[in-house]
Scaffold this motif. Structure first.
Motif, PDB file in Angstrom:
ATOM      1  N   ILE A 194       0.855  -1.187   0.000  1.00 15.22           N
ATOM      2  CA  ILE A 194       0.000   0.000   0.000  1.00 15.22           C
ATOM      3  C   ILE A 194       0.891   1.237   0.000  1.00 15.22           C
ATOM      4  O   ILE A 194       1.553   1.551   0.986  1.00 15.22           O
ATOM      5  CB  ILE A 194      -0.950   0.011   1.207  1.00 15.22           C
ATOM      6  CG1 ILE A 194      -1.858  -1.220   1.159  1.00 15.22           C
ATOM      7  CG2 ILE A 194      -1.789   1.293   1.216  1.00 15.22           C
ATOM      8  CD1 ILE A 194      -2.850  -1.298   2.294  1.00 15.22           C
ATOM      9  N   ALA A 195       0.886   1.945  -1.124  1.00 16.77           N
ATOM     10  CA  ALA A 195       1.723   3.136  -1.288  1.00 16.77           C
ATOM     11  C   ALA A 195       1.007   4.363  -0.724  1.00 16.77           C
ATOM     12  O   ALA A 195      -0.213   4.353  -0.528  1.00 16.77           O
ATOM     13  CB  ALA A 195       2.035   3.341  -2.767  1.00 16.77           C
ATOM     14  N   PRO A 196       1.763   5.423  -0.466  1.00 16.75           N
ATOM     15  CA  PRO A 196       1.146   6.651   0.063  1.00 16.75           C
ATOM     16  C   PRO A 196       0.000   7.168  -0.791  1.00 16.75           C
ATOM     17  O   PRO A 196      -0.998   7.672  -0.254  1.00 16.75           O
ATOM     18  CB  PRO A 196       2.320   7.633   0.083  1.00 16.75           C
ATOM     19  CG  PRO A 196       3.524   6.760   0.279  1.00 16.75           C
ATOM     20  CD  PRO A 196       3.230   5.515  -0.485  1.00 16.75           C
ATOM     21  N   ALA A 197       0.110   7.054  -2.115  1.00 15.98           N
ATOM     22  CA  ALA A 197      -0.949   7.558  -2.988  1.00 15.98           C
ATOM     23  C   ALA A 197      -2.252   6.795  -2.814  1.00 15.98           C
ATOM     24  O   ALA A 197      -3.318   7.287  -3.205  1.00 15.98           O
ATOM     25  CB  ALA A 197      -0.494   7.477  -4.444  1.00 15.98           C
ATOM     26  N   CYS A 198      -2.190   5.589  -2.231  1.00 11.20           N
ATOM     27  CA  CYS A 198      -3.388   4.769  -2.046  1.00 11.20           C
ATOM     28  C   CYS A 198      -4.027   4.959  -0.674  1.00 11.20           C
ATOM     29  O   CYS A 198      -5.044   4.323  -0.365  1.00 11.20           O
ATOM     30  CB  CYS A 198      -3.038   3.288  -2.220  1.00 11.20           C
ATOM     31  SG  CYS A 198      -2.406   2.873  -3.860  1.00 11.20           S
ATOM     32  N   SER A 199      -3.462   5.819   0.147  1.00  9.86           N
ATOM     33  CA  SER A 199      -3.983   6.016   1.493  1.00  9.86           C
ATOM     34  C   SER A 199      -5.361   6.665   1.475  1.00  9.86           C
ATOM     35  O   SER A 199      -5.698   7.439   0.571  1.00  9.86           O
ATOM     36  CB  SER A 199      -3.020   6.885   2.309  1.00  9.86           C
ATOM     37  OG  SER A 199      -3.594   7.239   3.549  1.00  9.86           O
TER      38      SER A 199
END
Length: 291
Positions: A194-199
């Motif tokens: 889970i990357a930051p952009a998916c938070s």
């Protein structure tokens, strides 16, 4: 014109006759509205440039320069309130210092600092305005800084914790145990990072902007009902994001569909619809409007 509480007033700038514009009167509200426009334009300049560079001008416009329609709408609403015909407020001595500090933030080579300048203007207007419309407009202006500055700051400081929460929710949905922000796929074939952009945090900040806009466009008061519906909107937005990521964990062979442009567009429009519909129909109606 007399000053409101807590400051000294200076006369309004007198109408200026300009051959090509006619007579122009610069009021305190219109002056700070112009400052907000300059700061907003400078603050989003990096995103606009990246969006145009990556996808071309036409596509960038179609995608609203990768800036949520909610933010554009809230910005226009705040400006409309500041420019609404009302009792003209006299300039105050503190306005010079605030506009100078904000201008320095706008001129800095770091676009993100523009949001600090806009936040300073919003706090100053909220504290010194003599009418409720200007105070409510200032609240919306400050709300604009939440997703565009304060959320980024919070993520930089607590990214590990924030992503771990998202991972725990996804793991609970698909039945696996995450490690930090890495979630094992349901079929055991690999893991989902889970990357930051998916938070979920970015979309949560849009909920607060929308709620602040609807509350201040209507009653101007945060009632228990408004807070409750804002919380319901936040839960729905998190559920949309977590469901999308969980579907990737359950059906990894559909990664391109779910994570690509189609999946992103569907999730984005669902998120916008939930925020807009709850805000438009439920938030800000249950208190008398303050004048």
């Amino acid at each position: 014109m007399a000053a409101g509480e807590g400051g000294h007033a200076t006369p309004l700038l007198r109408p200026a006759a300009l051959p090509w514009l006619g007579t122009v009167t610069l009021t305190r509200q219109s002056f700070f509205a112009g400052m907000v426009v300059v700061g907003f334009a400078n603050g989003i300049s990096e995103k606009v440039y990246r969006s145009v560079t990556d996808s071309g001008f036409a596509a960038a416009i179609f995608n609203t320069f990768e800036i949520s329609i909610i933010l554009w709408g809230a910005c226009f609403a705040a400006l409309a309130m500041l420019l609404r015909p009302s009792a003209e407020q006299a300039f105050r001595r503190g306005d010079v210092l605030v506009s100078l500090l904000a201008g320095l933030a706008f001129m800095a080579p770091v676009p993100a600092l523009s949001w600090l300048g806009i936040g300073l203007i919003a706090v100053h207007l909220r504290r010194t305005a003599s009418d409720d419309t200007t105070r409510r407009a200032a609240a919306i202006v400050f709300a604009l800084t939440i997703p565009l500055f304060w959320t980024r700051l919070a993520f930089a400081a607590f990214s590990g914790t924030i992503l771990h929460i998202d991972a725990r929710l996804v793991g609970w949905m698909i039945g696996t145990v995450p490690v930090a922000n890495v979630v094992p796929l349901a079929d055991g074939s690999g893991s989902l990072f889970i990357a930051p952009a998916c938070s979920s945090l970015a979309n949560l900040s849009l909920v607060f902007v929308s709620a602040a806009a609807f509350v201040n466009l209507r009653s101007g008061r945060w009632t228990l009902s408004a807070i409750g519906w804002t919380a319901a909107s936040a839960v729905a937005v998190v559920a949309i994001n977590i469901t999308r990521i969980s579907l990737i964990g359950l059906y990894p062979w559909e990664y391109e569909l779910l994570h690509g442009p189609i999946g992103a567009s569907v999730a984005g429009w669902l998120t916008f619809a939930v925020i807009a519909l709850i805000g438009y129909n439920r938030i800000g109606f249950d208190a008398p409007v303050r004048r």
